[in-house]
Design a protein around this motif. Structure first.
Motif, PDB file in Angstrom:
ATOM      1  N   PRO A   1       4.880  -5.556  -1.366  1.00  0.00           N
ATOM      2  CA  PRO A   1       5.561  -4.265  -1.504  1.00  0.00           C
ATOM      3  C   PRO A   1       6.994  -4.313  -0.980  1.00  0.00           C
ATOM      4  O   PRO A   1       7.414  -5.259  -0.316  1.00  0.00           O
ATOM      5  N   ARG A   2       7.740  -3.269  -1.287  1.00  0.00           N
ATOM      6  CA  ARG A   2       9.157  -3.226  -0.930  1.00  0.00           C
ATOM      7  C   ARG A   2       9.386  -3.447   0.562  1.00  0.00           C
ATOM      8  O   ARG A   2      10.410  -4.030   0.961  1.00  0.00           O
TER       9      ARG A   2
ATOM     10  N   GLY B   1       1.048  -5.167   3.070  1.00  0.00           N
ATOM     11  CA  GLY B   1       0.450  -4.720   1.824  1.00  0.00           C
ATOM     12  C   GLY B   1      -1.056  -4.594   1.853  1.00  0.00           C
ATOM     13  O   GLY B   1      -1.646  -3.870   1.056  1.00  0.00           O
TER      14      GLY B   1
ATOM     15  N   ASP C   1       7.743  -2.110  -7.892  1.00  0.00           N
ATOM     16  CA  ASP C   1       6.355  -1.658  -7.748  1.00  0.00           C
ATOM     17  C   ASP C   1       5.456  -2.890  -7.765  1.00  0.00           C
ATOM     18  O   ASP C   1       5.013  -3.342  -8.813  1.00  0.00           O
ATOM     19  N   ASP C   2       5.227  -3.448  -6.580  1.00  0.00           N
ATOM     20  CA  ASP C   2       4.497  -4.704  -6.454  1.00  0.00           C
ATOM     21  C   ASP C   2       3.396  -4.524  -5.405  1.00  0.00           C
ATOM     22  O   ASP C   2       3.676  -4.352  -4.218  1.00  0.00           O
ATOM     23  N   LEU C   3       2.143  -4.550  -5.850  1.00  0.00           N
ATOM     24  CA  LEU C   3       1.030  -4.361  -4.924  1.00  0.00           C
ATOM     25  C   LEU C   3       0.811  -5.568  -4.022  1.00  0.00           C
ATOM     26  O   LEU C   3       0.231  -5.435  -2.941  1.00  0.00           O
TER      27      LEU C   3
END
Length: 267
Positions: free
Chosen positions: A220-221, A132, A215-217
């Motif tokens: 991330p996925r 990330g 949607d996670d900064l």
């Protein structure tokens, strides 16, 4: 010093199985307030603050012991030994999930399962691994943390919380950050954001549920996919959510996924 005082341990409910709820960086047990009451109707719920956070005993923060996440993992085993009854489900958010993983590697017999919310074994991109953040991004975060902690809190709280439709949650997280001891927060921040526990992931044999936001900064996925590939006996579930804290911004969905997984393990 008692373990209760050191980690500000509070227990609710008296079920035959135990759920430990462990927060992420800079937070405290109050972050679980939307989830734990429902869990406490069926299980024993153990809430705590990592040493250096919340209402933990700040004098217990030993920079040598907590120079790695293993120091906190040792504390988690202390809490389990003293407070847990029956099978133990360790629910960890963010770095709390990594701390739980490390504890389970030391004593897997103490754990029935993990539930990892937004976990990350390493926040820094490395070759094909997507964590990330580029190394220079982490350097910038840590430089700001050292130079102006309040400005760091102002900038990072909305990034971590996300949930643009619920700005009060970002304000709450910012206020939580601002209450922290700044020297401890700087030290724990450096340990958190520079740690790399990818080599430890395959050593964890405890059944695990990875809860990944869409949607996670911060995690991330790709991080969830990496953990699912390398973590034995793992399941991956996605939560439609912008941000890193679905137990606050999407508590109903988070609770349903957590409780259904525990029922599956106990069946």
């Amino acid at each position: 010093m008692s373990i209760q005082h050191r980690n500000n341990v509070l227990c609710h409910g008296d079920g035959a199985a135990t759920v430990m709820l462990v927060h992420g960086y800079g937070c405290d047990q109050h972050m679980w307030r939307f989830i734990y009451p429902a869990l406490a109707r069926r299980y024993k719920v153990v809430l705590l603050d990592l040493v250096g956070c919340g209402e933990s005993h700040l004098g217990a923060y030993d920079r040598d012991k907590y120079a790695t996440l293993h120091g906190h993992a040792e504390d988690m085993l202390d809490v389990i030994s003293l407070y847990a009854t029956g099978p133990v489900f360790f629910v960890g958010h963010s770095v709390g999930a990594t701390i739980g993983m490390l504890a389970s590697i030391v004593a897997p017999e103490k754990f029935a399962a993990h539930i990892m919310i937004g976990p990350s074994p390493c926040y820094i991109n490395d070759g094909d691994y997507v964590g990330g953040f580029n190394p220079e991004d982490i350097d910038g975060v840590l430089q700001l943390l050292d130079a102006d902690y309040l400005e760091w809190a102002r900038r990072m709280a909305p990034v971590i919380m996300g949930a643009p439709a619920q700005p009060h949650l970002s304000a709450e997280l910012k206020a939580r950050f601002e209450r922290n001891d700044r020297d401890i927060a700087r030290h724990f921040g450096r340990v958190t954001f520079t740690s790399d526990h990818r080599a430890d992931v395959p050593k964890c044999t405890v059944p695990s549920l990875i809860l990944q936001c869409s949607d996670d900064l911060i995690a991330p996925r790709e991080v969830g996919d990496y953990l699912h590939r390398h973590l034995p006996a793992s399941k991956l579930a996605a939560i439609t959510n912008t941000g890193h804290c679905p137990h606050l911004s999407e508590p109903d969905v988070s609770y349903r996924l957590i409780s259904s997984y525990m029922e599956e393990i106990l069946a």
